[in-house]
Design an enzyme around this catalytic site. Structure first.
Site, mmCIF file in Angstrom:
data_model
loop_
_atom_site.group_PDB
_atom_site.id
_atom_site.type_symbol
_atom_site.label_atom_id
_atom_site.label_comp_id
_atom_site.label_asym_id
_atom_site.label_seq_id
_atom_site.Cartn_x
_atom_site.Cartn_y
_atom_site.Cartn_z
ATOM 1 N N GLU A 262 0.886 -1.164 0.000
ATOM 2 C CA GLU A 262 0.000 0.000 0.000
ATOM 3 C C GLU A 262 0.926 1.217 0.000
ATOM 4 O OE1 GLU A 262 -1.568 3.038 1.264
ATOM 5 O OE2 GLU A 262 -2.156 2.043 3.139
ATOM 6 N N CYS A 296 -2.029 8.629 3.143
ATOM 7 C CA CYS A 296 -1.834 8.294 1.711
ATOM 8 C C CYS A 296 -3.056 8.653 0.895
ATOM 9 C CB CYS A 296 -1.599 6.801 1.543
ATOM 10 S SG CYS A 296 -0.203 6.224 2.442
#
Ligand code: SIN
Length: 489
Positions: A262, A296
């Site tokens: 990720e 993120c």
């Protein structure tokens, strides 16, 4: 070493520990080497944790392998019950866990409490999923054969987790692994190991057997190399930068590991001319300023239609004015310090580059002090050649880019090698479908600034990574499918 004053401020001081957790034992480094843990608000050392030797990490992997031999055949109900105990213990100790998080990460206490609930939700979710690991039967080509598939745990797993969500990124990776029957070693970020160790205290109390959940602290490069080169570790999961993620991917190639990565993002947040402006501003406030912009999936590029650009800017300025920057323990603070000097320097560089190329400050300022506190800042008249449009800022900066047509908005939004999160606001059904189908991202929010939750798959495409966490898909990352052919019936 632990700051004793801090430890005694907890309701349960035993949650603050300064030793690694391997195979059910608390241990220091063989050579007594340590790493400092710093409070980003005061810049003071609050604890030290072991910088484990390579041999100790290798031994931890061997121990996790021994534990796996038993854990993999434990009944699903046992795995579910132990995870449910862990969930409950997290919720019972939410206040202390949040204090530990604010101390080492800086985020406001209220936000830390929210992260603990978010982190615990993954444990609850996967405790439930543990009992739904189903195989299938398939049509066989002849009447004397049968064909079925069974799902089995991949084996010993390793997780390398980031500092921005010191608890949730651990539970989102470890709960599905444990539910699937894997054992796992976590290497928490050097900047925030205390939350990981507090989770280990609770995992132990929850009855999760020795060797099933382990926390190894120490040098990121050396532990990363030890994990990736190990033939025992069958799966690596990582959240962090694309640069480190692709390095780990390359290092994992010789042992052909399963990977979940990720990685970075560069989320567009598009406000069309028919959007409900108040809703769009609220959504942007959540998406952009959560964790001071250090996520993120934070909106990184705010694309606003020319017709509503000024109105939207004014509303956003009014909303951002209400944010309060300060120490995460102080009352009403909504934006804590950034994690370190590099993070502040990046925000500064993005603002300066934009100003040099013609943008202006609608609200806020260029960070100038020695501390790590940054005023939330809005830039207007940002164009696609400026740094905030091309790089993830990872700070409280909202750059407003003007667009005129849907196709122009889509083109700008997709003009990035990243593909994690994207957001868009419109009331028009036709536009909502068209844009949604053409945004090249793993997660999209239509009229929503929130896209992270236990029940939804989290993950990206392109340079944002591979694999999905959370949801019904999250556990599949820790399961192998075995095809089982039965002949001569
Ligand atoms: C991240 O920033 O890596 C995770 C954010 C989230 O779970 O919402």
């Amino acid at each position: 070493m632990i700051d004793l004053q801090i430890q005694s401020s907890l309701t349960d001081p035993s949650l603050l520990v300064d030793t690694a957790y391997i195979n059910g034992q608390w241990c220091s480094a063989k050579d007594d080497a340590t790493i400092d843990v710093i409070n980003p608000s005061s810049k003071k050392i609050i604890a030290t944790v072991p910088d484990l030797t390579v041999d100790q990490v290798r031994q931890a992997i061997n121990d996790a392998n021994t534990a796996w031999k038993t854990w993999k055949s434990s009944p699903a109900t046992e795995r579910a019950t132990k995870l449910a105990n862990w969930y409950q213990l997290m919720m019972d100790n939410q206040d202390d866990l949040a204090r530990i998080m604010t101390l080492e990460q800086g985020k406001p206490l209220q936000e830390s409490k929210g992260e603990i609930t978010y982190a615990a939700s993954f444990i609850k979710w996967f405790a439930e999923e543990a009992r739904r690991i189903n195989g299938e039967t398939h049509p066989a080509p002849t009447s004397d054969r049968r064909l079925m598939t069974v799902k089995q745990p991949v084996g010993v797993c390793a997780a390398i987790t980031p500092w921005n969500f010191p608890a949730a990124m651990i539970t989102r990776k470890c709960a599905p692994a444990i539910a699937a029957g894997c054992t796992i070693l976590v290497k928490p970020a050097d900047l925030t190991p205390l939350s990981a160790l507090a989770l280990a205290v609770l995992a132990d109390r929850a009855g999760i057997p020795a060797g099933v959940f382990n926390v190894v602290t120490g040098n990121a490069k050396s532990i990363g190399e030890t994990f990736t080169s190990s033939e025992i570790i069958r799966k690596l999961t990582f959240t962090g930068s694309t640069k480190v993620g692709s390095l780990l991917m390359a290092q994992s190639a010789p042992t052909v590991k399963r990977l979940s990565l990720e990685l970075g993002g560069n989320a567009p947040f598009i406000v069309f001319e028919d959007a409900d402006i108040d809703e769009a501003v609220s959504g942007l406030m959540i998406s952009k300023f959560r964790n001071a912009g250090q996520t993120c999936v934070c909106a990184n590029r705010v694309l606003v239609h020319d017709k509503i650009y000024d109105r939207f800017t004014d509303s956003l300025v009014n909303a951002v004015r209400t944010l309060k920057v300060g120490d995460g323990f102080a009352e009403n603070v909504t934006i804590g310090p950034l994690i370190n000097e590099n993070a502040v320097a990046k925000v500064r560089a993005h603002i300066e580059d934009s100003l040099q190329k013609g943008a202006s400050i609608a609200y806020g300022e260029i960070p100038s002090g020695d501390d790590l506190f940054v005023t939330p800042t809005i830039l207007r008249d940002v164009t696609t050649d400026m740094l905030p449009a091309t790089e993830e800022t990872f700070g409280p900066l909202a750059p407003l880019i003007r667009f005129h047509t849907d196709e122009e908005a889509l083109k700008i939004a997709n003009e990035t090698p990243y593909g994690l999160g994207a957001y868009y606001y419109t009331q028009n059904l036709k536009r909502a479908w068209h844009v949604g189908e053409n945004l090249e991202f793993g997660m999209i929010g239509l009229n929503s600034g929130v896209i992270s939750m236990d029940s939804s798959p989290f993950g990206g495409i392109k340079l944002s990574g591979v694999g999905r966490e959370g949801s019904n898909l999250g556990i599949e990352e820790y399961l192998e499918v075995k095809a089982w052919h039965i002949g001569s019936l």
